[in-house]
Design a protein around this motif. Sequence first.
Motif, mmCIF file in Angstrom:
data_model
loop_
_atom_site.group_PDB
_atom_site.id
_atom_site.type_symbol
_atom_site.label_atom_id
_atom_site.label_comp_id
_atom_site.label_asym_id
_atom_site.label_seq_id
_atom_site.Cartn_x
_atom_site.Cartn_y
_atom_site.Cartn_z
ATOM 1 N N THR A 93 0.851 -1.193 0.000
ATOM 2 C CA THR A 93 0.000 0.000 0.000
ATOM 3 C C THR A 93 0.884 1.241 0.000
ATOM 4 O OG1 THR A 93 -1.677 -1.181 1.267
ATOM 5 C CG2 THR A 93 -1.809 1.235 1.239
ATOM 6 N N PRO A 94 0.753 2.082 -0.976
ATOM 7 C CA PRO A 94 1.624 3.266 -1.028
ATOM 8 C C PRO A 94 1.358 4.200 0.146
ATOM 9 C CG PRO A 94 -0.156 3.438 -2.639
ATOM 10 C CD PRO A 94 -0.222 2.048 -2.076
ATOM 11 N N SER A 95 2.430 4.785 0.665
ATOM 12 C CA SER A 95 2.287 5.745 1.755
ATOM 13 C C SER A 95 1.637 7.016 1.226
ATOM 14 C CB SER A 95 3.660 6.078 2.354
ATOM 15 O OG SER A 95 4.272 4.913 2.859
ATOM 16 N N PRO A 96 0.779 7.608 2.036
ATOM 17 C CA PRO A 96 0.146 8.853 1.591
ATOM 18 C C PRO A 96 1.199 9.925 1.309
ATOM 19 C CG PRO A 96 -0.919 7.991 3.568
ATOM 20 C CD PRO A 96 0.319 7.185 3.365
ATOM 21 N N ILE A 97 1.000 10.644 0.254
ATOM 22 C CA ILE A 97 1.938 11.699 -0.121
ATOM 23 C C ILE A 97 1.555 12.986 0.597
ATOM 24 C CG2 ILE A 97 2.834 13.078 -2.030
ATOM 25 C CD1 ILE A 97 2.276 10.699 -3.867
ATOM 26 N N LEU A 98 2.522 13.528 1.343
ATOM 27 C CA LEU A 98 2.280 14.790 2.039
ATOM 28 C C LEU A 98 2.549 15.955 1.095
ATOM 29 C CD1 LEU A 98 3.900 14.182 5.558
ATOM 30 C CD2 LEU A 98 1.493 14.068 4.922
ATOM 31 N N LYS A 99 1.686 16.916 1.163
ATOM 32 C CA LYS A 99 1.868 18.143 0.394
ATOM 33 C C LYS A 99 2.207 19.274 1.355
ATOM 34 C CE LYS A 99 -1.283 16.751 -3.305
ATOM 35 N NZ LYS A 99 -2.496 17.109 -4.100
ATOM 36 N N SER A 100 2.937 20.247 0.847
ATOM 37 C CA SER A 100 3.366 21.367 1.688
ATOM 38 C C SER A 100 2.883 22.685 1.109
ATOM 39 C CB SER A 100 4.896 21.399 1.806
ATOM 40 O OG SER A 100 5.374 20.230 2.424
ATOM 41 N N ILE A 101 2.686 23.621 2.000
ATOM 42 C CA ILE A 101 2.350 24.983 1.602
ATOM 43 C C ILE A 101 3.011 25.939 2.590
ATOM 44 C CG2 ILE A 101 0.181 24.941 2.905
ATOM 45 C CD1 ILE A 101 -0.978 26.841 0.792
ATOM 46 N N ILE A 102 3.623 26.987 2.075
ATOM 47 C CA ILE A 102 4.256 28.003 2.920
ATOM 48 C C ILE A 102 3.422 29.278 2.823
ATOM 49 C CG2 ILE A 102 6.318 29.393 3.332
ATOM 50 C CD1 ILE A 102 7.965 27.140 2.105
ATOM 51 N N ILE A 103 2.885 29.685 3.964
ATOM 52 C CA ILE A 103 2.016 30.866 4.003
ATOM 53 C C ILE A 103 2.792 32.017 4.643
ATOM 54 C CG2 ILE A 103 -0.152 31.810 4.873
ATOM 55 C CD1 ILE A 103 -1.194 28.927 5.023
ATOM 56 N N PRO A 104 2.990 33.121 3.942
ATOM 57 C CA PRO A 104 3.678 34.278 4.535
ATOM 58 C C PRO A 104 2.731 35.047 5.462
ATOM 59 C CG PRO A 104 3.020 34.801 2.304
ATOM 60 C CD PRO A 104 2.639 33.363 2.522
ATOM 61 N N SER A 105 3.323 35.798 6.372
ATOM 62 C CA SER A 105 2.489 36.606 7.267
ATOM 63 C C SER A 105 1.810 37.736 6.487
ATOM 64 C CB SER A 105 3.331 37.181 8.402
ATOM 65 O OG SER A 105 4.300 38.086 7.899
ATOM 66 N N THR A 106 0.739 38.247 7.057
ATOM 67 C CA THR A 106 -0.075 39.264 6.391
ATOM 68 C C THR A 106 0.412 40.662 6.771
ATOM 69 O OG1 THR A 106 -1.977 37.784 6.455
ATOM 70 C CG2 THR A 106 -2.417 40.122 6.050
ATOM 71 N N SER A 107 0.812 41.412 5.780
ATOM 72 C CA SER A 107 1.264 42.785 6.020
ATOM 73 C C SER A 107 0.119 43.617 6.602
ATOM 74 C CB SER A 107 1.732 43.416 4.700
ATOM 75 O OG SER A 107 2.118 44.759 4.892
ATOM 76 N N GLY A 108 0.422 44.428 7.598
ATOM 77 C CA GLY A 108 -0.590 45.260 8.249
ATOM 78 C C GLY A 108 -1.224 44.572 9.443
ATOM 79 N N LEU A 109 -1.050 43.233 9.557
ATOM 80 C CA LEU A 109 -1.593 42.513 10.708
ATOM 81 C C LEU A 109 -0.488 41.914 11.579
ATOM 82 C CD1 LEU A 109 -4.695 40.683 9.170
ATOM 83 C CD2 LEU A 109 -4.634 42.796 10.514
ATOM 84 N N ASP A 110 0.756 42.262 11.290
ATOM 85 C CA ASP A 110 1.829 41.910 12.216
ATOM 86 C C ASP A 110 2.560 43.190 12.618
ATOM 87 O OD1 ASP A 110 3.141 42.361 9.837
ATOM 88 O OD2 ASP A 110 4.042 40.369 9.694
ATOM 89 N N GLY A 111 3.087 43.195 13.816
ATOM 90 C CA GLY A 111 3.706 44.399 14.374
ATOM 91 C C GLY A 111 3.790 44.249 15.881
ATOM 92 N N PHE A 112 3.523 45.328 16.645
ATOM 93 C CA PHE A 112 3.551 45.246 18.107
ATOM 94 C C PHE A 112 2.548 46.216 18.709
ATOM 95 C CE2 PHE A 112 6.535 48.621 17.090
ATOM 96 C CZ PHE A 112 6.334 49.573 18.078
ATOM 97 N N ARG A 113 2.145 45.921 19.926
ATOM 98 C CA ARG A 113 1.290 46.793 20.719
ATOM 99 C C ARG A 113 1.860 46.857 22.127
ATOM 100 N NH1 ARG A 113 -1.450 50.327 17.781
ATOM 101 N NH2 ARG A 113 -1.954 49.312 15.813
ATOM 102 N N SER A 114 1.647 48.023 22.794
ATOM 103 C CA SER A 114 2.258 48.257 24.101
ATOM 104 C C SER A 114 1.208 48.513 25.168
ATOM 105 C CB SER A 114 3.227 49.449 24.034
ATOM 106 O OG SER A 114 4.253 49.205 23.095
ATOM 107 N N SER A 115 1.642 48.343 26.419
ATOM 108 C CA SER A 115 0.746 48.550 27.557
ATOM 109 C C SER A 115 0.332 50.015 27.692
ATOM 110 C CB SER A 115 1.435 48.090 28.845
ATOM 111 O OG SER A 115 2.655 48.803 29.040
ATOM 112 N N SER A 116 1.078 50.906 27.066
ATOM 113 C CA SER A 116 0.758 52.339 27.117
ATOM 114 C C SER A 116 -0.341 52.725 26.133
ATOM 115 C CB SER A 116 2.022 53.150 26.810
ATOM 116 O OG SER A 116 2.478 52.868 25.490
ATOM 117 N N GLY A 117 -0.755 51.785 25.276
ATOM 118 C CA GLY A 117 -1.765 52.067 24.265
ATOM 119 C C GLY A 117 -1.174 52.326 22.899
ATOM 120 N N GLY A 118 0.142 52.473 22.820
ATOM 121 C CA GLY A 118 0.790 52.723 21.539
ATOM 122 C C GLY A 118 1.134 51.432 20.825
ATOM 123 N N GLY A 119 1.813 51.566 19.695
ATOM 124 C CA GLY A 119 2.231 50.411 18.920
ATOM 125 C C GLY A 119 2.354 50.761 17.462
ATOM 126 N N ASN A 120 2.662 49.764 16.647
ATOM 127 C CA ASN A 120 2.834 50.009 15.226
ATOM 128 C C ASN A 120 2.624 48.707 14.464
ATOM 129 O OD1 ASN A 120 4.014 50.730 12.592
ATOM 130 N ND2 ASN A 120 4.763 52.551 13.681
#
Length: 274
Positions: A93-120
């Motif tokens: 029985t052949p082994s199942p073939i694994l497929k791969s996908i590389i998903i990049p992060s979404t621009s505008g939804l990664d960055g930082f936020r601070s306890s002071s209310g600021g961030g970018n």
Amino acid sequence: MEDYVLPGEVNRSSSKNEISKTKKIFLITSVILFFIAIGIFSFVLGRNTTKESGETPTPSVIPTPTIVQISETPTPVSTSSATPTKKIGLSPTPSPILKSIIIPSTSGLDGFRSSSGGGNNSLEIRAGRNINLVSRGFVSFNLEDIPQGVTIKEAILKIHQSKIIGSPYSVGGALKLDHLSFGDSLDSSDYGMAALLSNVATLSSNTKIEWKEADVADMVRDDLAIGRSSAQFRIHFTTENAGGDATGDFAYFDSANTYTDNSGNKPQLVIKYQ
């Protein structure tokens, strides 16, 4: 006056004495003969016993076997080749073939936020503290390119640590991941948003400039099962307290915003499925 003995009495005394002597001789002779008889009997008995036990048995005559020579005609051996049995092999029985996908992060939804209310959300991803605040990083991956109905076998979040300021790991410990769902925008409220699951993985525990990785397969499976369109995570140190100086203690990571075509350091979600 002299004693007078009659002639008859003298004869009677002599006779008695003679009889006594005769009896004694007879008794002695009888005893001697008795012991002689016992000795003779013992001697004869001993000889008979010796003869019975000491007789050498007459050896039996063993007949000499007659050797008969028999000429055997060898049975001819068949030289015909047997027809080989065909083996029916089962195809593995052949082994199942694994497929791969590389998903990049979404621009505008990664960055930082601070306890002071600021961030970018247009600069790098950072986590750490200074004398005034504590900062947490954020990263988001769009899951819409994953085919429906597949089974997720592996999901690895990869993010590149690009710079260290101060001593963030000394004061904060290891960097942890929270599983979030902050939607289509990153704002100040996401700093303290309740996590779907807190501390799901350790992202890094050292200052080395390199790719950091964490297994987030369970979280991606959960997002797909619920129907979320993105897998989103918050990055923070184990211990978070404002302190130090104005420069602070921070770990910096490349984001989709600071990524360039030549660096190859954009955050990635590497998924294997079947």
